[in-house]
Design a protein around this motif. Structure first.
Motif, PDB file in Angstrom:
ATOM      1  N   LEU A 203      52.986-102.000 -18.607  1.00  0.00           N
ATOM      2  CA  LEU A 203      54.033-102.303 -17.618  1.00  0.00           C
ATOM      3  C   LEU A 203      53.498-102.243 -16.193  1.00  0.00           C
ATOM      4  CD1 LEU A 203      56.917-100.165 -19.225  1.00  0.00           C
ATOM      5  CD2 LEU A 203      56.382-102.582 -19.629  1.00  0.00           C
ATOM      6  N   SER A 204      54.074-103.059 -15.316  1.00  0.00           N
ATOM      7  CA  SER A 204      53.622-103.064 -13.920  1.00  0.00           C
ATOM      8  C   SER A 204      54.559-102.262 -13.022  1.00  0.00           C
ATOM      9  CB  SER A 204      53.526-104.498 -13.401  1.00  0.00           C
ATOM     10  OG  SER A 204      54.797-105.120 -13.429  1.00  0.00           O
ATOM     11  N   ASP A 205      55.811-102.191 -13.372  1.00  0.00           N
ATOM     12  CA  ASP A 205      56.796-101.506 -12.536  1.00  0.00           C
ATOM     13  C   ASP A 205      57.832-100.774 -13.385  1.00  0.00           C
ATOM     14  OD1 ASP A 205      58.206-103.540 -13.651  1.00  0.00           O
ATOM     15  OD2 ASP A 205      58.832-104.479 -11.778  1.00  0.00           O
ATOM     16  N   GLY A 206      57.400-100.431 -14.591  1.00  0.00           N
ATOM     17  CA  GLY A 206      58.308 -99.722 -15.479  1.00  0.00           C
ATOM     18  C   GLY A 206      59.201-100.629 -16.304  1.00  0.00           C
ATOM     19  N   LEU A 207      59.149-101.944 -16.024  1.00  0.00           N
ATOM     20  CA  LEU A 207      60.016-102.907 -16.706  1.00  0.00           C
ATOM     21  C   LEU A 207      59.258-104.201 -17.007  1.00  0.00           C
ATOM     22  CD1 LEU A 207      62.689-104.359 -17.500  1.00  0.00           C
ATOM     23  CD2 LEU A 207      63.104-104.727 -15.054  1.00  0.00           C
ATOM     24  N   HIS A 208      58.623-104.764 -15.985  1.00  0.00           N
ATOM     25  CA  HIS A 208      57.895-106.029 -16.159  1.00  0.00           C
ATOM     26  C   HIS A 208      56.502-105.766 -16.727  1.00  0.00           C
ATOM     27  CE1 HIS A 208      61.067-107.198 -13.292  1.00  0.00           C
ATOM     28  NE2 HIS A 208      61.086-108.269 -14.061  1.00  0.00           N
ATOM     29  N   LEU A 209      55.928-106.830 -17.286  1.00  0.00           N
ATOM     30  CA  LEU A 209      54.682-106.686 -18.021  1.00  0.00           C
ATOM     31  C   LEU A 209      53.476-106.950 -17.128  1.00  0.00           C
ATOM     32  CD1 LEU A 209      55.810-108.765 -21.137  1.00  0.00           C
ATOM     33  CD2 LEU A 209      56.191-106.335 -20.656  1.00  0.00           C
ATOM     34  N   ASN A 210      52.461-106.126 -17.276  1.00  0.00           N
ATOM     35  CA  ASN A 210      51.190-106.444 -16.629  1.00  0.00           C
ATOM     36  C   ASN A 210      50.413-107.398 -17.551  1.00  0.00           C
ATOM     37  OD1 ASN A 210      50.004-104.965 -18.672  1.00  0.00           O
ATOM     38  ND2 ASN A 210      49.606-103.159 -17.400  1.00  0.00           N
ATOM     39  N   GLU A 211      49.157-107.669 -17.193  1.00  0.00           N
ATOM     40  CA  GLU A 211      48.381-108.650 -17.945  1.00  0.00           C
ATOM     41  C   GLU A 211      48.245-108.260 -19.420  1.00  0.00           C
ATOM     42  OE1 GLU A 211      44.819-109.659 -15.775  1.00  0.00           O
ATOM     43  OE2 GLU A 211      43.938-110.408 -17.645  1.00  0.00           O
ATOM     44  N   THR A 212      48.004-106.966 -19.677  1.00  0.00           N
ATOM     45  CA  THR A 212      47.844-106.524 -21.068  1.00  0.00           C
ATOM     46  C   THR A 212      49.167-106.617 -21.812  1.00  0.00           C
ATOM     47  OG1 THR A 212      46.221-104.964 -20.180  1.00  0.00           O
ATOM     48  CG2 THR A 212      46.811-104.716 -22.491  1.00  0.00           C
ATOM     49  N   GLY A 213      50.248-106.267 -21.140  1.00  0.00           N
ATOM     50  CA  GLY A 213      51.568-106.400 -21.756  1.00  0.00           C
ATOM     51  C   GLY A 213      51.880-107.851 -22.090  1.00  0.00           C
ATOM     52  N   ASN A 214      51.524-108.747 -21.183  1.00  0.00           N
ATOM     53  CA  ASN A 214      51.697-110.179 -21.452  1.00  0.00           C
ATOM     54  C   ASN A 214      50.893-110.613 -22.671  1.00  0.00           C
ATOM     55  OD1 ASN A 214      53.291-112.060 -19.538  1.00  0.00           O
ATOM     56  ND2 ASN A 214      52.405-110.543 -18.141  1.00  0.00           N
ATOM     57  N   ARG A 215      49.715-110.026 -22.801  1.00  0.00           N
ATOM     58  CA  ARG A 215      48.852-110.363 -23.934  1.00  0.00           C
ATOM     59  C   ARG A 215      49.527-109.981 -25.264  1.00  0.00           C
ATOM     60  NH1 ARG A 215      44.766-113.888 -24.403  1.00  0.00           N
ATOM     61  NH2 ARG A 215      44.103-113.662 -26.532  1.00  0.00           N
ATOM     62  N   VAL A 216      50.188-108.818 -25.246  1.00  0.00           N
ATOM     63  CA  VAL A 216      50.891-108.371 -26.455  1.00  0.00           C
ATOM     64  C   VAL A 216      51.967-109.386 -26.837  1.00  0.00           C
ATOM     65  CG1 VAL A 216      52.425-106.603 -27.410  1.00  0.00           C
ATOM     66  CG2 VAL A 216      50.441-105.922 -26.051  1.00  0.00           C
ATOM     67  N   VAL A 217      52.773-109.799 -25.863  1.00  0.00           N
ATOM     68  CA  VAL A 217      53.846-110.762 -26.167  1.00  0.00           C
ATOM     69  C   VAL A 217      53.238-112.052 -26.699  1.00  0.00           C
ATOM     70  CG1 VAL A 217      55.765-112.102 -25.237  1.00  0.00           C
ATOM     71  CG2 VAL A 217      55.374-109.769 -24.429  1.00  0.00           C
ATOM     72  N   PHE A 218      52.203-112.555 -26.033  1.00  0.00           N
ATOM     73  CA  PHE A 218      51.536-113.783 -26.488  1.00  0.00           C
ATOM     74  C   PHE A 218      51.087-113.655 -27.941  1.00  0.00           C
ATOM     75  CE2 PHE A 218      47.232-115.676 -27.043  1.00  0.00           C
ATOM     76  CZ  PHE A 218      47.637-116.989 -27.214  1.00  0.00           C
ATOM     77  N   GLU A 219      50.395-112.574 -28.231  1.00  0.00           N
ATOM     78  CA  GLU A 219      49.852-112.409 -29.599  1.00  0.00           C
ATOM     79  C   GLU A 219      50.959-112.277 -30.637  1.00  0.00           C
ATOM     80  OE1 GLU A 219      47.136-109.142 -29.151  1.00  0.00           O
ATOM     81  OE2 GLU A 219      45.581-110.413 -28.261  1.00  0.00           O
ATOM     82  N   GLU A 220      51.998-111.530 -30.302  1.00  0.00           N
ATOM     83  CA  GLU A 220      53.113-111.358 -31.242  1.00  0.00           C
ATOM     84  C   GLU A 220      53.829-112.688 -31.478  1.00  0.00           C
ATOM     85  OE1 GLU A 220      54.318-108.412 -32.866  1.00  0.00           O
ATOM     86  OE2 GLU A 220      52.298-107.736 -32.341  1.00  0.00           O
ATOM     87  N   VAL A 221      54.031-113.450 -30.422  1.00  0.00           N
ATOM     88  CA  VAL A 221      54.736-114.735 -30.566  1.00  0.00           C
ATOM     89  C   VAL A 221      53.890-115.699 -31.394  1.00  0.00           C
ATOM     90  CG1 VAL A 221      55.572-116.782 -29.315  1.00  0.00           C
ATOM     91  CG2 VAL A 221      56.174-114.490 -28.505  1.00  0.00           C
ATOM     92  N   VAL A 222      52.595-115.767 -31.102  1.00  0.00           N
ATOM     93  CA  VAL A 222      51.714-116.659 -31.872  1.00  0.00           C
ATOM     94  C   VAL A 222      51.735-116.270 -33.351  1.00  0.00           C
ATOM     95  CG1 VAL A 222      49.280-117.237 -32.298  1.00  0.00           C
ATOM     96  CG2 VAL A 222      50.218-117.374 -29.987  1.00  0.00           C
ATOM     97  N   MET A 223      51.731-114.964 -33.621  1.00  0.00           N
ATOM     98  CA  MET A 223      51.729-114.489 -35.006  1.00  0.00           C
ATOM     99  C   MET A 223      53.027-114.868 -35.715  1.00  0.00           C
ATOM    100  SD  MET A 223      50.253-110.809 -36.047  1.00  0.00           S
ATOM    101  CE  MET A 223      51.517-109.891 -35.174  1.00  0.00           C
ATOM    102  N   LYS A 224      54.155-114.675 -35.047  1.00  0.00           N
ATOM    103  CA  LYS A 224      55.447-115.020 -35.661  1.00  0.00           C
ATOM    104  C   LYS A 224      55.543-116.530 -35.889  1.00  0.00           C
ATOM    105  CE  LYS A 224      57.402-110.922 -35.788  1.00  0.00           C
ATOM    106  NZ  LYS A 224      57.707-110.243 -37.045  1.00  0.00           N
TER     107      LYS A 224
END
Lengths: 244, 244
Positions: free
Chosen positions: A191-212
């Motif tokens: 997280l970058s501000d306790g809510l929004h995603l930093n680069e690594t957090g974005n990576r998690v969403v990308f990988e999870e979405v690609v997997m689904k």
């Protein structure tokens, strides 16, 4: 016509084409196969999303276009809840949506999408976990109360409700709230501000979405490339690849 | 319906949604106003682009759709030349297109676009400069000759031709070849392998494209936002923003 994936959500979707963002990464991943279309609206909750979904997602002007869109929209990510989960007695109260209404609204969004595009994959994404201390350090509006406008517990309740809706509708879901908290230092790692995603957090969403998407049959292995790849072009007769 | 900007080009376009890529940055910049649509094809030259442009850019299935697309495509970037400029007697020869044909092909692409969408801004982008030593270190195909498949001088000739076509057609052009070489250490500052752009090089393209679009009246100041921004939503009566 190249198929489309719509990303429908709040600020975590709107900002998904920033540096290392999950939307940009999806567009890069599918650069020769799918158009990734950004429909993120900062601050929006599901109540507002229901009000605007007819305008956000392409209206069908007559049957032939409707048919075309039905074929070409292969997936929609629905990523709301972070704003709905604002507490009703704190500084983000105007964004709050009660839990039962959140579930009802998600059902309405899913029904709308399934009605418009029966064969389109709808992928739900839960809100991420909340770092309450970081929220106090990064308030969006004046917050003299010393209390965060969101709590991780509330975000978890909305995540659980999102997963329930997915189950009730037979849809895949990315449980971001749980996934991220599997890492001990998730607050700073993702997280970058306790809510929004930093680069690594974005990576998690990308990988999870690609997997689904892959689990549902939407992957680079299955999706057609619209034009010859350079590796398929015969150096001795390049134009042959473009015949017919 | 949200307007579109198509990015039509070779690998420097195809890879423009990678980390810090110029395409992703454009999509982020216009996240609430424009759909940035990726149509990059690695290895392609203008000869192949002319062969595929009818398929790459949306075909008009009947008048109403044609009308819709005409209104909604506000700009197209045309970014070819790096492959055309491969030398005819080196290992990239099959991608080479003679200079006079490159000019002719660019004219064909511009005519096609102007015929399809008379009011759409066509923005040409020249090939970037070439770092010949780096090209030898990063060959794409076996290259035992010790000679680079591209030279900076040749890239410059194609860049000049691109600028001439822009002048002949009355179109704006980003002269990337000249712009980048204004920096003394352009080879390492902007390029990753002597040809493709690193993050800073991508930033240059992004900034130049945004500037040219702005000069032509396509900027955040002029383009309508499709739905209310969070700052326009009254906290005391949020739903008012979504009426009518």
């Amino acid at each position: 016509m190249r198929p489309k994936i719509y990303l429908f959500g709040d600020s975590i979707t709107e900002s998904s084409f920033t540096y290392g963002g999950w939307g940009a990464s999806l567009a890069h991943h599918f650069s020769r196969t799918v158009d990734v279309v950004l429909r993120g609206y900062s601050g929006y909750n599901t109540r507002w999303a229901v009000k605007v979904m007819e305008r956000v997602l392409p209206a069908a002007n007559g049957e032939s276009e409707s048919e075309r869109e039905r074929v070409s929209t292969i997936a929609v990510t629905v990523f709301f809840g972070a704003n709905d989960a604002c507490l009703p007695d704190r500084c983000g109260a105007f964004q709050h949506v009660p839990l039962h209404e959140y579930k009802h609204n998600l059902h309405s969004i899913v029904s709308f999408l399934k009605n418009r595009w029966p064969n389109t994959l709808v992928l739900l994404i839960t809100p991420p976990p909340i770092d309450e201390e970081a929220r106090l350090k990064h308030p969006y509006v004046e917050n003299p109360t010393g209390l965060p406008e969101r709590t991780n517990e509330a975000a978890g309740a909305y995540a659980k409700a999102c997963i329930e809706v997915a189950g009730e509708c037979g849809l895949p879901v990315v449980d971001l709230w749980t996934k991220m908290q599997q890492l001990a230092d998730w607050k700073t790692a993702y997280l970058s501000d306790g809510l929004h995603l930093n680069e690594t957090g974005n990576r998690v969403v990308f990988e999870e979405v690609v997997m689904k998407l892959k689990t549902e049959g939407l992957s680079l292995e299955n999706l057609p490339v619209d034009l010859p790849m350079i590796s398929e072009i015969d150096p001795n007769d390049p134009l042959k690849a473009f015949e017919g």
